[in-house]
Design a protein around this motif. Structure first.
Motif, short mmCIF file in Angstrom:
data_model
loop_
_atom_site.label_atom_id
_atom_site.label_comp_id
_atom_site.label_asym_id
_atom_site.label_seq_id
_atom_site.Cartn_x
_atom_site.Cartn_y
_atom_site.Cartn_z
N ALA A 709 0.83 -1.20 0.00
CA ALA A 709 0.00 0.00 0.00
C ALA A 709 0.87 1.25 0.00
N SER A 710 0.38 2.30 -0.67
CA SER A 710 1.16 3.54 -0.73
C SER A 710 0.82 4.43 0.45
N LEU A 711 1.70 5.37 0.69
CA LEU A 711 1.53 6.29 1.81
C LEU A 711 0.23 7.09 1.66
N SER A 712 0.04 7.63 0.45
CA SER A 712 -1.14 8.46 0.24
C SER A 712 -2.40 7.62 0.34
N GLY A 713 -2.32 6.40 -0.18
CA GLY A 713 -3.47 5.51 -0.12
C GLY A 713 -3.87 5.22 1.32
N LEU A 714 -2.88 4.98 2.17
CA LEU A 714 -3.15 4.67 3.57
C LEU A 714 -3.72 5.89 4.29
N THR A 715 -3.10 7.07 4.04
CA THR A 715 -3.59 8.29 4.68
C THR A 715 -5.04 8.49 4.30
N PHE A 716 -5.34 8.28 3.02
CA PHE A 716 -6.70 8.46 2.55
C PHE A 716 -7.64 7.47 3.23
N MET A 717 -7.17 6.21 3.33
CA MET A 717 -8.02 5.17 3.91
C MET A 717 -8.42 5.53 5.34
N ILE A 718 -7.46 6.01 6.12
CA ILE A 718 -7.76 6.31 7.53
C ILE A 718 -8.63 7.56 7.62
N SER A 719 -8.29 8.58 6.84
CA SER A 719 -9.04 9.83 6.92
C SER A 719 -10.47 9.66 6.44
N SER A 720 -10.64 8.86 5.38
CA SER A 720 -11.96 8.79 4.75
C SER A 720 -13.01 8.26 5.71
N GLU A 721 -12.58 7.43 6.62
CA GLU A 721 -13.48 6.90 7.64
C GLU A 721 -14.17 8.05 8.38
N PHE A 722 -13.33 9.03 8.78
CA PHE A 722 -13.86 10.16 9.55
C PHE A 722 -14.71 11.09 8.67
N ILE A 723 -14.24 11.27 7.45
CA ILE A 723 -14.95 12.18 6.55
C ILE A 723 -16.36 11.66 6.29
N LYS A 724 -16.48 10.34 6.23
CA LYS A 724 -17.79 9.73 6.02
C LYS A 724 -18.76 10.19 7.12
N TRP A 725 -18.28 10.20 8.36
CA TRP A 725 -19.14 10.61 9.48
C TRP A 725 -19.55 12.06 9.34
N VAL A 726 -18.57 12.89 8.94
CA VAL A 726 -18.87 14.31 8.83
C VAL A 726 -19.90 14.54 7.73
N LEU A 727 -19.82 13.75 6.69
CA LEU A 727 -20.80 13.89 5.60
C LEU A 727 -22.19 13.49 6.08
N ALA A 764 -18.48 22.11 3.76
CA ALA A 764 -17.10 22.02 3.31
C ALA A 764 -16.15 22.39 4.45
N LEU A 765 -16.54 23.43 5.18
CA LEU A 765 -15.72 23.89 6.30
C LEU A 765 -15.56 22.77 7.32
N ALA A 766 -16.66 22.12 7.64
CA ALA A 766 -16.61 21.03 8.62
C ALA A 766 -15.71 19.90 8.12
N VAL A 767 -15.84 19.57 6.83
CA VAL A 767 -15.02 18.50 6.27
C VAL A 767 -13.54 18.89 6.34
N ILE A 768 -13.26 20.13 5.97
CA ILE A 768 -11.86 20.57 5.97
C ILE A 768 -11.28 20.54 7.38
N ILE A 769 -12.06 21.06 8.33
CA ILE A 769 -11.57 21.07 9.71
C ILE A 769 -11.31 19.63 10.19
N ALA A 770 -12.25 18.75 9.90
CA ALA A 770 -12.10 17.36 10.31
C ALA A 770 -10.88 16.73 9.64
N LEU A 771 -10.71 17.05 8.35
CA LEU A 771 -9.61 16.48 7.59
C LEU A 771 -8.27 16.94 8.15
#
Lengths: 793, 229
Positions: A709-727, A764-771
């Motif tokens: 797995a790539s670094l960016s892929g992993l970062t995305f995988m972990i972050s996306s979990e949280f972004i889903k909740w914010v959405l 968008a603001l909430a997503v950015i802050i969470a991200l």
């Protein structure tokens, strides 16, 4: 046993400093918000409670049944008070009251002070509790030329001298003798004044109206009644319908408003000269306090249950050596209460630090006192108990269920239902945060809208000053000297500021073609020459007033109507028609395009512009934009030449508009701050949770890395979990915010429609802050060495 | 004092049903030292958990001190457990946030023993285990052998009738393992019933009887001549 709980709690707190910090910081900020709001709310609901007759005092409210809607006024006719006393045995005392703000007070050989005067009858001091420090309450207001000063005013005018018996001149026209000194008016009183004088003086202030005191046609006076203990306002309200018909031909109805409702429940009452709170804001801020505290408690629950695996072994062990489930529950409640208490200590410190700023923002003088204020202390203890129990509830119940057999094996993973609940809590937190962001944006948009709304005239570069008492006689000379200045474009004089409504209103209007009874009020302002030019309004038809008549009755011969008035009267070609206006026959000289002559809380109302020199109160000067500061300085010099005794009070109209919406602006700003704090606490929690999840997933990340797995892929995988909740939170918050903010906007006559961009921006603001919050941790986790991670397992 | 009749334990996860114990009949008398042996996954720990009242059997009867306890609620099991059964685990299971003294004191706290009595009894047992000098240390400041001695101290401080030891020497080197076994033998000689799960045949030999488990069944019971009623 409790010592053991305390010991293990403290050691856990110290051992897991990071999580303790997040928990305590979140709780402390939440508690601090809560305490500040509690102070504010306590102050708001404390208004007028200091009066001994708090439960028995009522203000008379007049209701006009307009065709479109019922209008409420606190202004009543002068003879009403004595009529009520005579007609209703349950009325034990009555007083009329009239605030006369911004008059000039002067003692010999001293400069003038602009002070707020209240005109009241002797019974005022029986009905309300304003204790005297000098003078006799039974007689202080008996002599028509007497005046009572508050202690602050006495110091301002006389310094350390004894003011009793001294003479004060008001507006250089009236000489009054100080007969008493009273304690300063408490800040939490809806009646605010610097001095009190007998009500009969109103005839001196309103000489042009002739006999005021027994005129049922006059309005503009507050009437307060004191009922005996057996009577209630509700009973009396049943007797009031049609009551006024006994004295005057009118459809106006009366009702009694309890003193305890005056401060918080008067937003429906027109032309409020009294400082006003609003129960709506009490509710809104209480809710925000609850929200912020709730978010902090959710953090606690989240982090504690997320980390429960670390405590699982301890729980299992305690059970093995004999702990019953309830003992485990008690232990965890102990721990959350301890943390809540530690947070309280920090919260109180924060409140102490930020109270001055909060006072500045809210325009209050709040102080925090714990030990001589049992209510406050109880409140704090209750809040801490609530916080501790709420935040400890889930962890305590959750962890006490752990089966020793499972947890002691070491194969235990906190997950399942716990994880579900954590997600729900994070979604709730972000729902609240997004709701607050959207509200903040809508509020600031509405305030912007009001500030920039086209008023129908040009409010920029308009300097105004209150007429000094020696000014009317010199006005023409003053004006011509001003007009000689190059920086001055035009000068005019008016009865009222466009920010503060009208000088006079009446339902007594006749016009050609009138059918039936009109139920609406015609408002009037009095203006001088140069009005249209100075303000830049547009005449629709006809001409402006011929100004310069000499006597009062002569001066109301002509009027210029606004479009709304013409529409209400349904007049075709109004120019030249004669209408009757409060008994005066008036010819319509012209029609002016609608402009806003009062705050935007009111919708456009009918207006008649007349020219009554006796009503003139403000001089307006239009200034050239090039040299404003220099021109203002020159105007001040000219003023000093004409009226050396009166301080120059020149102020720009645009500033007056700023202060007009100050209460909304204050609310807006407070909202801003509390929203930021709510988001901050949410992010703290998110950060803690992300840190924990990254730690939990070390092994998974290690395996994925080994598999390529790539670094960016992993970062995305972990972050996306949280972004889903914010959405998901966005999806819940949007409709909620739409409903809530639409209701808030209803209180404005002129309001924005909520734009979809507000929602998108907030989301968008909430997503950015969470991200931003989680991506750092996600990146760090993705960077970690897979060999270590796998060995560790 | 312990008697099981046709004891059965089935673990059910979402789709899989695993029989961990099947038809186990076992009787242990007061003062006995019983070793339980068998390969990984044969049900040794499950049996110990049932005997220790940490879990209920799926079927069968369990008499603890002549009391039928097989269907007791968690609350009732906790009250029987408390004071009658002491546990020693392979991984020590000491609470990291508590000192040696406080770890040993814990069972007495839940029994409601008064402060002065607790101090006396904890000190007594720490002396006996020869770790008095370490009383104010935290578990992580101790060697494995010392930690296990603390764990044994905690198991015996409430003077239980039975001590259940789940591979007490599993995480120890032979020297420390010997020390712990000596302690258990000593306790047994003083009258405490001991049931021990172990992988080590030589330690198992220290008991009076070795029970061999295989796939949830008892396959052999070696009763040694050392045992006298």
């Amino acid at each position: 046993m409790y010592r053991n709980y305390l010991k293990i709690s403290l050691r856990n707190i110290v051992r897991n400093r990071g999580y303790t910090f997040i928990n305590v910081a979140g709780l402390a900020v939440g508690l601090a918000c809560c305490i500040l709001i509690m102070l504010w709310v306590t102050d708001e609901i404390s208004f007028d409670k200091f009066h001994k007759n708090y439960d028995n005092v009522y203000r008379v409210i007049a209701c006009y049944n307009d065709t479109e809607q019922t209008e409420y006024e606190w202004k009543t006719a002068p003879p009403l008070a004595s009529a009520l006393k005579a007609d209703f045995p349950e009325v034990t005392a009555v007083t009329r009251y009239r605030p006369m703000n911004g008059h000039l007070f002067k003692i010999p050989d001293n400069i003038s002070h602009e002070l707020d005067l209240g005109l009241a009858e002797p019974a005022f001091l029986d009905i309300f509790t304003f204790p005297l420090t000098a003078g006799d309450a039974r007689t202080v207001l008996n002599e028509p030329n007497s005046i009572i000063l508050t202690e602050k005013t006495a110091r301002k005018l006389f310094g350390v001298q004894d003011p009793l018996g001294k003479s004060i001149s008001v507006d250089n026209a009236l000489d009054l003798t100080v007969t008493g000194v009273m304690a300063d008016v408490p800040a939490n009183s809806h009646l605010q004044f610097d001095c009190l004088a007998p009500f009969v003086l109103i005839e001196k202030f309103m000489q042009e109206y002739g006999s005021v005191l027994d005129n049922w046609g006059m309005g503009g006076f507050a009437t307060y009644v004191l009922l005996d203990d057996a009577a209630t306002g509700e009973d009396m309200n049943l007797k009031l319908p049609g009551y006024l018909k006994k004295y005057a031909e009118t459809e106006t109805e009366l009702s009694l408003q309890p003193l305890k409702d005056i401060y918080l429940y008067s937003s429906h009452i027109n032309h409020n000269l009294f400082g006003n709170g609003d129960i709506k804001y009490v509710y809104i801020f209480s809710l925000i306090a609850l929200f912020v505290l709730g978010i902090a408690c959710f953090n606690f629950m989240n982090l504690t249950t997320a980390r429960s695996a670390n405590r699982a072994r301890e729980v299992g062990l305690r059970k093995v050596v004999g702990a019953a489930r309830h003992q485990i529950i008690v232990q965890f409640f102990n721990e959350s209460l301890l943390l809540a208490f530690i947070a309280l200590v920090f919260a109180v410190l924060m409140v102490e630090i930020f109270l001055p700023a909060f006072n500045n923002l809210s325009g209050k003088e709040l102080t925090i006192t714990f030990f001589d204020n049992p209510g406050m202390l109880t409140g704090l203890i209750l809040i801490v108990l609530f916080t501790g129990l709420l935040s400890g509830s889930y962890p305590a119940l959750f962890m006490s269920f752990f089966k020793p057999v499972k947890v002691l094996k070491g194969s235990f993973k906190a997950g399942g239902s716990g994880a579900m609940l954590r997600k729900a809590l994070v979604v709730t937190q972000f729902t609240i945060s997004i709701l607050l962001i959207i509200s903040t944006l809508v509020i600031s948009n509405q305030l912007d809208f009001m500030r920039h709304k086209k008023l129908g005239f040009d409010k920029e570069q308009l300097l105004y000053m209150k007429m000094a008492s020696d000014m009317p006689a010199q006005y023409e000379a003053f004006k011509s000297e001003l007009l000689h200045e190059t920086g001055v474009t035009s000068v005019t004089v008016t009865s009222s500021l466009p920010t503060h409504g009208i000088v006079f209103s009446t339902s007594h209007i006749e016009w050609p073609g009138k059918t039936g009874e009109n139920k609406w009020l015609m408002n009037a302002v009095s203006v001088g020459e140069g009005y249209i030019e100075t303000f830049g309004m547009k005449l629709k038809e006809g001409r402006f007033l011929a100004v310069g008549t000499s006597s009062f009755s002569d001066s109301i011969r002509e009027a210029v109507l606004n479009e709304t008035a013409v529409e209400k009267m349904n007049l075709d070609s109004p120019v030249g028609k004669t209408i009757e206006f409060s008994g005066f026959k008036v010819t319509v000289a012209g029609v002016v395009k609608d402009y806003y002559f009062q705050s935007l809380h009111h919708s456009m109302e009918p207006l008649a512009i007349v020219s009554v020199p006796e009503w003139y109160s403000y001089i307006f000067v239009k200034i050239n934009s090039d040299s404003m500061p220099r021109t203002v300085a020159t105007i001040e010099q000219i003023w000093k030449k004409f009226s050396p005794d009166t301080p120059f009070s020149g102020r720009f109209l645009s500033e007056a508009y700023e202060s007009l919406y100050r209460s909304e602006q204050r609310m807006g700003q407070l909202f801003n701050y509390f929203t930021s704090l709510a988001i901050f606490i949410s992010c703290l929690g998110l950060f803690g949770l992300a840190a924990y999840m990254a730690e939990q997933r070390t092994r998974e990340i290690g395996i994925r890395k080994v598999l390529g797995a790539s670094l960016s892929g992993l970062t995305f995988m972990i972050s996306s979990e949280f972004i889903k909740w914010v959405l998901i939170a966005n999806a819940i918050a949007w409709p909620l915010a739409f409903v809530v903010m639409n209701r808030w906007l209803q209180s404005f006559a002129y309001r924005i429609s909520i734009s979809w961009t507000v929602f998108v921006v907030s989301g968008a603001l909430a997503v950015i802050i969470a991200l931003l919050t989680v991506s750092f941790l996600a990146f760090k986790a993705a960077l970690s060495d897979p060999v270590k991670a796998l060995k560790y397992e | 004092m312990i008697k099981t009749v046709s004891l059965k334990k089935i673990y059910t996860t979402d789709e899989v049903e695993t029989t961990a114990l099947n038809n186990v009949n076992l009787e242990i008398r007061e003062g006995e030292f019983v070793s339980i042996m068998g390969p990984s996954g044969c049900g040794k720990s499950t049996l110990l958990n049932l005997l220790g009242l940490l879990d209920n059997p799926s079927e069968g009867d369990y008499y603890f001190m002549d009391e039928q306890v097989s269907q007791y609620s968690e609350r009732k099991r906790a009250s029987v457990r408390k004071g009658s059964i002491g546990f020693v685990f392979q991984s020590f299971n000491l609470i990291d946030e508590l000192t040696v003294f406080e770890n040993v004191e814990l069972p007495l706290l839940y029994l409601g023993v008064s402060g002065s009595d607790r101090k006396k009894r904890v000190e007594e047992v720490l002396e006996q285990m020869q770790i008095m000098a370490r009383r104010n240390h935290f578990p992580q400041q101790l060697s494995g052998g010392q930690q296990q001695r603390v764990a044994v101290a905690r198991a015996v401080v409430a003077r239980p009738k039975v001590i259940l030891a789940d591979e007490p020497t599993g995480n120890l080197d032979s020297k420390h393992g010997d020390e712990v076994m000596d302690l258990l033998n000593q306790l047994n000689e003083e009258g405490t019933t001991i049931i021990m799960v172990t992988h080590s045949p030589s330690y198992a030999e220290r008991g009076q009887r070795v029970v061999h488990l295989f796939d949830g069944h008892i396959v052999t019971e070696n009763i040694k001549d050392k045992f006298h009623v």
